[in-house]
Design a protein around this motif. Structure first.
Motif, PDB file in Angstrom:
ATOM      1  N   SER A 214       0.839  -1.204   0.000  1.00 52.04           N
ATOM      2  CA  SER A 214       0.000   0.000   0.000  1.00 52.04           C
ATOM      3  C   SER A 214       0.870   1.247   0.000  1.00 52.04           C
TER       4      SER A 214
ATOM      5  N   GLY B 180       1.132   3.487  -3.311  1.00 52.26           N
ATOM      6  CA  GLY B 180       0.668   4.860  -3.132  1.00 52.26           C
ATOM      7  C   GLY B 180       1.757   5.879  -3.387  1.00 52.26           C
TER       8      GLY B 180
ATOM      9  N   LYS C 181      -0.861  13.249   0.461  1.00 47.43           N
ATOM     10  CA  LYS C 181      -1.694  12.164  -0.031  1.00 47.43           C
ATOM     11  C   LYS C 181      -2.636  12.655  -1.133  1.00 47.43           C
TER      12      LYS C 181
ATOM     13  N   TRP D 106      -5.628  11.281  -4.296  1.00 45.22           N
ATOM     14  CA  TRP D 106      -6.539  10.203  -4.690  1.00 45.22           C
ATOM     15  C   TRP D 106      -5.866   9.269  -5.689  1.00 45.22           C
TER      16      TRP D 106
ATOM     17  N   PHE E   3      -3.852   6.961  -3.668  1.00 51.70           N
ATOM     18  CA  PHE E   3      -4.714   5.958  -3.038  1.00 51.70           C
ATOM     19  C   PHE E   3      -5.107   4.870  -4.028  1.00 51.70           C
TER      20      PHE E   3
ATOM     21  N   SER F  90      -2.350   2.533  -4.276  1.00 50.82           N
ATOM     22  CA  SER F  90      -2.317   1.650  -3.107  1.00 50.82           C
ATOM     23  C   SER F  90      -3.290   0.489  -3.269  1.00 50.82           C
TER      24      SER F  90
ATOM     25  N   THR G  91      -4.282   3.444   4.735  1.00 45.71           N
ATOM     26  CA  THR G  91      -4.434   4.883   4.494  1.00 45.71           C
ATOM     27  C   THR G  91      -5.048   5.575   5.705  1.00 45.71           C
TER      28      THR G  91
END
Length: 273
Positions: A157, A161, A180, A182, A185, A188, A223
């Protein structure tokens, strides 16, 4: 969460981070795949260092948590969980909660007792109690494989990510952790799904969908775990939990996603296998 460098878009000293990650990965694999009980001291030391970093971080706000009983409790909970099961993990946790309340009662006076006692219970749960589910996994006959799956999906992850965020990151995910995105994510989720599906089929003779589900859950929880620790650090006014790991920060900065992922993955692995 990571060490900041001017030349890294993602704010991480990448060569140092890779070297540290490779070293930790080798330690995990060697201990798990030789004599799995050797992994218990690895867990106890890692969680003990993480707990010490939490105690030190709380101290920056004048919150007093007795370190010695927290470290003793960490070791006892890991051993109790492995040899005694979940009842021993919970039982030792409760015993040491009361011990911490008594310790603080005789060390520091009345002022701030509720604040310090509450923080002490928090430090005993995050990460020692949560990490106690690693020995529960490890105690299973195929526990070395289950722990390996848990760690691999959680680490993937971070890796997925990181690279997706560096290459494609445009849309910020949260003001809590500005790095961070999207897109990160999504990276990830993809990395965790692929790794989870592969390892569950290969190591556990399970179904692809089981591994994929474990991977998706791991990506979400990793996350969220990272965001929770970011919130803690923002509240305490600190950048990293420590400086032990070059390119990463403190050890707790690496354990945050692991302890958040652990219990949900443990539940799914227990259900499936």
């Amino acid at each position: 969460m990571e060490e900041r460098t001017a030349g890294s878009r993602a704010g991480r000293n990448l060569p140092a981070a890779i070297a540290v990650g490779a070293g930790l990965g080798a330690l995990v694999i060697i201990s798990l795949l030789t004599v799995k009980e050797l992994f218990l001291p690895v867990v106890a030391v890692a969680v003990g260092v993480g707990a010490a970093e939490v105690v030190q971080a709380l101290a920056t706000r004048g919150i007093r948590v007795p370190l010695i009983p927290v470290l003793v409790a960490t070791a006892v909970m890991q051993g109790g969980a492995y040899w005694g099961g979940a009842s021993w993990l919970v039982g030792t946790f409760v015993v040491f909660v009361f011990a911490l309340l008594l310790w603080r009662m005789f060390d520091g006076g009345q002022d701030g007792y509720v604040r310090d006692a509450t923080a002490s219970v928090f430090a005993l749960a995050y990460p020692p109690l949560l990490a106690g589910f690693v020995p529960l996994l490890l105690a299973e006959p195929d526990g070395h494989f289950q722990v390996l799956i848990f760690i691999a999906v959680t680490v993937s992850s971070d890796i997925g990510g990181y690279f997706a965020g560096v290459l494609f990151g445009r849309h910020k995910m949260s003001i809590i952790s500005p790095k961070k995105t999207w897109e990160g994510f999504a990276g990830s989720v993809i990395a965790c799904t692929v790794v989870g599906a592969w390892l569950v089929v290969w190591l556990m003779d399970g179904q692809i969908w089981q591994g994929a589900l474990i991977g998706v859950l791991a990506a979400i929880m990793a996350t969220l775990g990272d965001l929770v620790e970011s919130m803690i650090k923002r509240d305490l006014g600190i950048k990293d939990m420590g400086t032990l790991l070059p390119g990463h920060g403190g050890l707790m900065d690496r354990l945050d996603s692991l302890v958040a992922t652990l219990i949900p993955v443990w539940l799914l692995l227990s259900l499936f296998f």
